[in-house]
Design a protein around this motif. Structure first.
Motif, PDB file in Angstrom:
ATOM      1  N   ALA B  49      90.090  42.625  86.715  1.00  0.00           N
ATOM      2  CA  ALA B  49      88.884  43.420  86.144  1.00  0.00           C
ATOM      3  C   ALA B  49      87.650  43.466  86.640  1.00  0.00           C
ATOM      4  N   ILE B  53      85.170  46.883  88.522  1.00  0.00           N
ATOM      5  CA  ILE B  53      83.932  47.489  88.374  1.00  0.00           C
ATOM      6  C   ILE B  53      82.885  47.163  89.846  1.00  0.00           C
ATOM      7  N   SER B  58      78.663  49.701  92.797  1.00  0.00           N
ATOM      8  CA  SER B  58      77.838  47.649  92.326  1.00  0.00           C
ATOM      9  C   SER B  58      78.086  47.960  90.645  1.00  0.00           C
ATOM     10  N   PRO B  59      77.976  46.834  90.171  1.00  0.00           N
ATOM     11  CA  PRO B  59      78.220  46.558  88.321  1.00  0.00           C
ATOM     12  C   PRO B  59      76.786  47.239  88.254  1.00  0.00           C
ATOM     13  N   ASP B  60      75.794  46.869  88.633  1.00  0.00           N
ATOM     14  CA  ASP B  60      73.972  46.536  88.464  1.00  0.00           C
ATOM     15  C   ASP B  60      73.578  47.956  89.332  1.00  0.00           C
ATOM     16  N   VAL B  62      73.155  52.021  87.738  1.00  0.00           N
ATOM     17  CA  VAL B  62      73.123  52.914  86.758  1.00  0.00           C
ATOM     18  C   VAL B  62      73.752  53.991  87.198  1.00  0.00           C
ATOM     19  N   GLU B 155      73.875  53.728  81.615  1.00  0.00           N
ATOM     20  CA  GLU B 155      73.538  52.436  81.465  1.00  0.00           C
ATOM     21  C   GLU B 155      74.117  51.737  82.817  1.00  0.00           C
ATOM     22  N   LEU B 156      73.877  49.854  82.294  1.00  0.00           N
ATOM     23  CA  LEU B 156      74.706  49.199  84.113  1.00  0.00           C
ATOM     24  C   LEU B 156      76.366  49.577  84.178  1.00  0.00           C
ATOM     25  N   GLY B 158      78.705  48.002  85.564  1.00  0.00           N
ATOM     26  CA  GLY B 158      79.209  46.820  84.933  1.00  0.00           C
ATOM     27  C   GLY B 158      79.804  46.750  83.520  1.00  0.00           C
ATOM     28  N   ALA B 159      78.262  47.124  82.769  1.00  0.00           N
ATOM     29  CA  ALA B 159      77.594  46.872  81.208  1.00  0.00           C
ATOM     30  C   ALA B 159      78.684  47.574  80.084  1.00  0.00           C
ATOM     31  N   ILE B 160      79.011  49.278  81.295  1.00  0.00           N
ATOM     32  CA  ILE B 160      79.686  50.065  80.566  1.00  0.00           C
ATOM     33  C   ILE B 160      81.601  49.449  80.273  1.00  0.00           C
ATOM     34  N   ASP B 162      82.623  46.437  81.287  1.00  0.00           N
ATOM     35  CA  ASP B 162      83.123  45.195  81.316  1.00  0.00           C
ATOM     36  C   ASP B 162      83.792  45.064  79.030  1.00  0.00           C
TER      37      ASP B 162
END
Lengths: 169, 214
Positions: B49, B53, B58-60, B62, B155-156, B158-160, B162
């Motif tokens: 996982a 990402i 990078s997970p942060d 956008v 969105e970020l 990582g947020a999309i 995860d």
């Protein structure tokens, strides 16, 4: 847009940053240290900070429960005790600790309902804390926005950044 | 192209199937944009996982994405990811001559967002390209793969990711990722198409494809 304060992002080699990737755990007793979880969507970050010794641990939980395997705190149910153990390992006490949580968003409308992993993650964290006789001092859970969180080991403040702004718990 | 789980035959079969499907997505992208599109080498790999990402940046950071879930004989998630600026410019290409795209909506805190027309154009772009890929995969079965209504999201990264990864890795440590990236000629817009089927779907697809290729 990079949200981390030093502007170098997750690949930063800044020794003052400890990054908990998805399903990972970080801890520190260095008051100049910052613990970070980047890009939380449905995942939940749970931090534990002991104000007396200024030691902290933070977990980046991915799912409420499940079978073993994978990274150390992939699941809230089996990862919670590992968070407490990590805090103890750096000299902290769970009895004195302030617990804060962020994340658990519902990012995708089509995955709401039975598949709302974010809500289930948040509920699992709260239930696990309650089961241990502990409670959240502050939280920023749910909603539909992603978050990056940074815990300052020196003062226990949890900085939460999203595409729409910044707040501190 | 690297698959590290399953037998060699299983790996080769799935790699071939997904590479063909990504080619169809690239064809659809060219047809829809009406512009020269450079589709870069596709990759089919088993990934943890966290690696998925990282592969997307990078997970942060956008990103502007279009999410399409799918069910039926295959179940999983698909994403088209672009930089927010790239998404706005791509939407501008699609809306050119139809309606003036107008200024981008920027929220009170300076957050990045897409206007309604831009979001609609991006959703259609994601829908067409991802559906082309799913149609190719669905050809191995008697019933079609059913896509959800596409959702545009800024969105970020990582947020999309995860949320969709959490749905796939409850019982396994790795997921199959089929991804390709592309550049729209003169506009230098880079994007990524990511297909993430669940583990049971891979077994069904490998079996169906093996029969089909005999």
């Amino acid at each position: 847009m990079t949200l981390i304060a030093d502007g170098r992002g997750p690949a930063s080699t800044n020794p003052a940053l400890s990054v908990a990737g998805i399903g990972e755990l970080v801890s520190s007793a260095d008051p100049d240290h910052t613990l970070v979880c980047y890009g939380l969507g449905s995942c939940v970050a749970l931090s534990a900070w002991d104000p007396r010794v200024r030691a902290a641990a933070m977990a980046h939980f991915m799912l409420p429960s499940g079978a073993g395997g994978g990274p150390p705190v992939k699941f809230v149910d089996e990862g919670f005790d590992r968070l407490l153990a990590a805090l103890r390992a750096v000299g902290g006490s769970s009895a004195r600790a302030e617990f804060k949580a962020a994340g658990g968003a519902s990012m995708l409308a089509v995955m709401a309902g039975a598949l709302d992993i974010g809500r289930r993650n948040a509920q699992a964290v709260e239930a696990r804390l309650a089961g241990a006789g502990l409670r959240l001092a502050a939280s920023d859970l749910g909603g539909s926005a992603g978050r990056t969180v940074q815990l300052a080991v020196g003062n226990g403040r949890l900085l939460i950044k999203s595409v729409s702004g910044t707040k501190t718990l | 192209m690297t698959l590290t789980a399953g037998s060699a035959t299983w790996q080769e079969t799935l790699s071939t199937v997904f590479l063909h499907a990504l080619e169809r997505a690239g064809d659809a992208l060219v047809a829809m944009s009406g512009h020269e599109v450079l589709v870069k080498a596709a990759q089919v790999r088993m990934r943890r996982a966290a690696d998925v990402i990282d592969d997307c940046g990078s997970p942060d950071v956008v990103v502007a994405g279009v999410y399409v879930g799918f069910s039926g004989p295959l179940r999983g998630h698909a994403l088209l990811l672009l930089t927010p600026d790239g998404a706005r410019r791509f939407a501008g290409l699609l809306l050119d001559g139809v309606v003036a795209p107008g200024p981008s909506i920027v929220g009170p805190n300076g957050e990045l967002a897409l206007g309604p027309l831009q979001a609609s154009a991006l959703q259609e772009l994601g829908n067409v390209t991802i559906s082309a890929c799913l149609n190719e995969l669905g050809a191995y079965f008697d019933e079609p793969v059913q896509p959800t209504v596409p959702q545009a999201i800024v969105e970020l990264t990582g947020a999309i990711l995860d949320a969709v990864l959490a749905d796939l890795v409850a019982d396994v440590d790795q997921v199959l990722t089929a991804r390709t990236s592309f550049t729209i000629g003169g506009e230098s817009i880079d994007g990524t198409i990511l297909i993430l089927p669940d583990a049971p779907s891979l077994e069904r697809l490998a079996q169906a494809a093996a029969v089909s290729h005999r």
